[in-house]
Design a protein around this motif. Structure first.
Motif, PDB file in Angstrom:
ATOM      1  N   MET A  62       0.852  -1.215  -0.045  1.00  0.00           N
ATOM      2  CA  MET A  62       0.004   0.044  -0.011  1.00  0.00           C
ATOM      3  C   MET A  62       0.898   1.219   0.128  1.00  0.00           C
ATOM      4  SD  MET A  62      -3.075  -1.261   2.667  1.00  0.00           S
ATOM      5  CE  MET A  62      -3.540   0.377   2.592  1.00  0.00           C
ATOM      6  N   ASN A  63       1.798   1.367   1.022  1.00  0.00           N
ATOM      7  CA  ASN A  63       2.699   2.637   0.905  1.00  0.00           C
ATOM      8  C   ASN A  63       3.463   2.826  -0.553  1.00  0.00           C
ATOM      9  OD1 ASN A  63       1.725   3.331   3.448  1.00  0.00           O
ATOM     10  ND2 ASN A  63       3.674   2.482   4.389  1.00  0.00           N
ATOM     11  N   PRO A  64       4.179   1.942  -1.007  1.00  0.00           N
ATOM     12  CA  PRO A  64       4.658   2.145  -2.273  1.00  0.00           C
ATOM     13  C   PRO A  64       3.895   2.446  -3.558  1.00  0.00           C
ATOM     14  CG  PRO A  64       5.430   0.000  -1.384  1.00  0.00           C
ATOM     15  CD  PRO A  64       4.588   0.720  -0.642  1.00  0.00           C
ATOM     16  N   ALA A  65       2.622   1.774  -3.375  1.00  0.00           N
ATOM     17  CA  ALA A  65       1.510   1.867  -4.463  1.00  0.00           C
ATOM     18  C   ALA A  65       0.684   3.327  -4.281  1.00  0.00           C
ATOM     19  CB  ALA A  65       0.525   0.795  -4.177  1.00  0.00           C
ATOM     20  N   SER A  66       0.725   3.533  -3.038  1.00  0.00           N
ATOM     21  CA  SER A  66       0.238   5.300  -2.771  1.00  0.00           C
ATOM     22  C   SER A  66       1.104   6.224  -3.323  1.00  0.00           C
ATOM     23  CB  SER A  66      -0.379   5.545  -1.500  1.00  0.00           C
ATOM     24  OG  SER A  66       0.787   5.500  -0.571  1.00  0.00           O
ATOM     25  N   ILE A  67       2.213   5.929  -2.856  1.00  0.00           N
ATOM     26  CA  ILE A  67       3.473   6.948  -3.379  1.00  0.00           C
ATOM     27  C   ILE A  67       3.492   7.146  -4.882  1.00  0.00           C
ATOM     28  CG2 ILE A  67       5.859   7.574  -3.657  1.00  0.00           C
ATOM     29  CD1 ILE A  67       6.020   6.318  -0.512  1.00  0.00           C
ATOM     30  N   ALA A  68       3.494   5.745  -5.506  1.00  0.00           N
ATOM     31  CA  ALA A  68       3.533   5.794  -7.130  1.00  0.00           C
ATOM     32  C   ALA A  68       2.388   6.400  -7.655  1.00  0.00           C
ATOM     33  CB  ALA A  68       3.776   4.284  -7.592  1.00  0.00           C
ATOM     34  N   THR A  69       1.223   5.884  -7.022  1.00  0.00           N
ATOM     35  CA  THR A  69      -0.144   6.677  -7.618  1.00  0.00           C
ATOM     36  C   THR A  69       0.138   8.363  -7.709  1.00  0.00           C
ATOM     37  OG1 THR A  69      -1.442   4.926  -6.882  1.00  0.00           O
ATOM     38  CG2 THR A  69      -2.404   6.742  -7.345  1.00  0.00           C
ATOM     39  N   TRP A  70       0.545   8.901  -6.475  1.00  0.00           N
ATOM     40  CA  TRP A  70       0.856  10.375  -6.493  1.00  0.00           C
ATOM     41  C   TRP A  70       1.683  10.892  -7.307  1.00  0.00           C
ATOM     42  CZ3 TRP A  70      -1.514  14.260  -4.103  1.00  0.00           C
ATOM     43  CH2 TRP A  70      -2.689  14.105  -3.248  1.00  0.00           C
ATOM     44  N   VAL A  71       3.061  10.214  -7.493  1.00  0.00           N
ATOM     45  CA  VAL A  71       4.082  10.434  -8.488  1.00  0.00           C
ATOM     46  C   VAL A  71       3.485  10.832  -9.945  1.00  0.00           C
ATOM     47  CG1 VAL A  71       6.058  10.113  -9.357  1.00  0.00           C
ATOM     48  CG2 VAL A  71       5.759  10.271  -6.818  1.00  0.00           C
ATOM     49  N   PHE A  72       3.010   9.504 -10.367  1.00  0.00           N
ATOM     50  CA  PHE A  72       2.640   9.418 -11.756  1.00  0.00           C
ATOM     51  C   PHE A  72       1.174  10.226 -12.012  1.00  0.00           C
ATOM     52  CE2 PHE A  72       4.311   5.025 -11.297  1.00  0.00           C
ATOM     53  CZ  PHE A  72       5.544   5.350 -12.262  1.00  0.00           C
ATOM     54  N   GLY A  73       0.456  10.461 -11.025  1.00  0.00           N
ATOM     55  CA  GLY A  73      -0.940  11.167 -11.104  1.00  0.00           C
ATOM     56  C   GLY A  73      -0.459  12.618 -11.112  1.00  0.00           C
ATOM     57  N   LEU A  74       0.614  13.255 -10.441  1.00  0.00           N
ATOM     58  CA  LEU A  74       1.067  14.454 -10.427  1.00  0.00           C
ATOM     59  C   LEU A  74       1.746  14.631 -11.825  1.00  0.00           C
ATOM     60  CD1 LEU A  74       2.365  15.141  -7.066  1.00  0.00           C
ATOM     61  CD2 LEU A  74       0.142  16.302  -7.895  1.00  0.00           C
ATOM     62  N   CYS A  75       2.247  13.689 -12.358  1.00  0.00           N
ATOM     63  CA  CYS A  75       2.990  13.746 -13.555  1.00  0.00           C
ATOM     64  C   CYS A  75       2.021  14.290 -14.786  1.00  0.00           C
ATOM     65  CB  CYS A  75       3.762  12.477 -13.950  1.00  0.00           C
ATOM     66  SG  CYS A  75       5.457  12.374 -13.273  1.00  0.00           S
ATOM     67  N   LEU A  76       0.634  13.336 -14.526  1.00  0.00           N
ATOM     68  CA  LEU A  76      -0.317  13.363 -15.512  1.00  0.00           C
ATOM     69  C   LEU A  76      -1.020  14.837 -15.474  1.00  0.00           C
ATOM     70  CD1 LEU A  76      -2.154  10.190 -14.948  1.00  0.00           C
ATOM     71  CD2 LEU A  76      -0.799  10.979 -17.026  1.00  0.00           C
ATOM     72  N   VAL A  77      -1.041  15.254 -14.223  1.00  0.00           N
ATOM     73  CA  VAL A  77      -1.704  16.908 -13.899  1.00  0.00           C
ATOM     74  C   VAL A  77      -0.739  17.754 -14.638  1.00  0.00           C
ATOM     75  CG1 VAL A  77      -1.977  18.720 -12.216  1.00  0.00           C
ATOM     76  CG2 VAL A  77      -2.731  16.243 -11.613  1.00  0.00           C
ATOM     77  N   PHE A  78       0.512  17.527 -14.372  1.00  0.00           N
ATOM     78  CA  PHE A  78       1.494  18.772 -15.090  1.00  0.00           C
ATOM     79  C   PHE A  78       1.720  18.528 -16.760  1.00  0.00           C
ATOM     80  CE2 PHE A  78       2.694  19.031 -10.620  1.00  0.00           C
ATOM     81  CZ  PHE A  78       2.128  20.276 -10.523  1.00  0.00           C
TER      82      PHE A  78
END
Length: 148
Positions: A62-78
Motif C-alpha cells: 500500500m505505501n509504495p503503491a500510494s506514493i507511485a499513484t501520487w507521483v504518476f498522477g502529478l506527472c499527468l496533472v502537469f
C-alpha cells in the motif's frame, strides 16, 4: 520538462493505472483484515498472524503503491492539455484522492493501535469504513471518464 511528460504520457498513464490498482487492492483488503483481527483476538497465534499480514500489506504494497499513484498522477496533472481546471471533474477527483489518502493514513493509525493492543474500533465499524474506498473510487472514475 513538459515535452518529456507529453512524450511519456501513455507510459505515465499506464503506470498510474497499475499503481492505483495495487493501492485500491490494499485499501479494500486491509479493513477486512482488521475486521477478522478484532473478531478473532482471543487467539494469540492468530492475532500475531494478522499483525504480520497487516504490517506487510501496508508497508510493502500500500505505501509504495500510494506514493507511485501520487507521483504518476502529478506527472499527468502537469502534462500539458490533460487537465482543464475550469471544469468540475479535476476538483472532484482531487477531493476524492485526498480523501483516499486520508483513509490510507487512518488505516495506518488503526494498524498501530491493533499492534499495541489499544484498538477501540469494532469489527462492525471496520466493515462500515470498508465501504469508503468504493465510494471514492466511483467518484474518481466517474470524474475522469465522464468529465462532468
Amino acid at each position: 520538462m513538459t515535452d518529456v511528460l507529453s512524450t511519456l504520457y501513455p507510459w505515465i498513464k499506464a503506470f498510474h493505472i497499475m499503481s492505483v490498482i495495487a493501492w485500491m487492492a490494499g485499501l479494500f483488503y486491509l479493513p477486512r483484515l482488521f475486521v477478522h483481527h478484532v473478531e478473532q483476538s482471543d487467539n494469540a497465534r492468530i492475532e500475531e498472524t494478522f499483525r504480520m499480514m497487516e504490517k506487510k500489506l501496508l508497508r510493502l504494497i500500500m505505501n509504495p503503491a500510494s506514493i507511485a499513484t501520487w507521483v504518476f498522477g502529478l506527472c499527468l496533472v502537469f502534462t500539458p492539455g490533460i487537465v482543464d481546471w475550469s471544469m468540475v471533474w479535476p476538483w472532484t477527483k482531487a477531493a476524492a484522492v485526498l480523501a483516499m489518502t486520508w483513509f490510507h493514513h487512518w488505516l495506518a493509525l488503526r494498524r498501530k493501535d491493533l499492534e499495541k493492543g489499544t484498538n477501540k474500533v469494532s469489527g462492525r465499524q471496520y466493515r462500515m469504513m470498508n465501504e469508503l474506498p468504493t465510494v471514492l473510487m466511483i467518484v474518481i472514475v466517474l470524474s475522469v471518464v465522464v468529465k462532468f
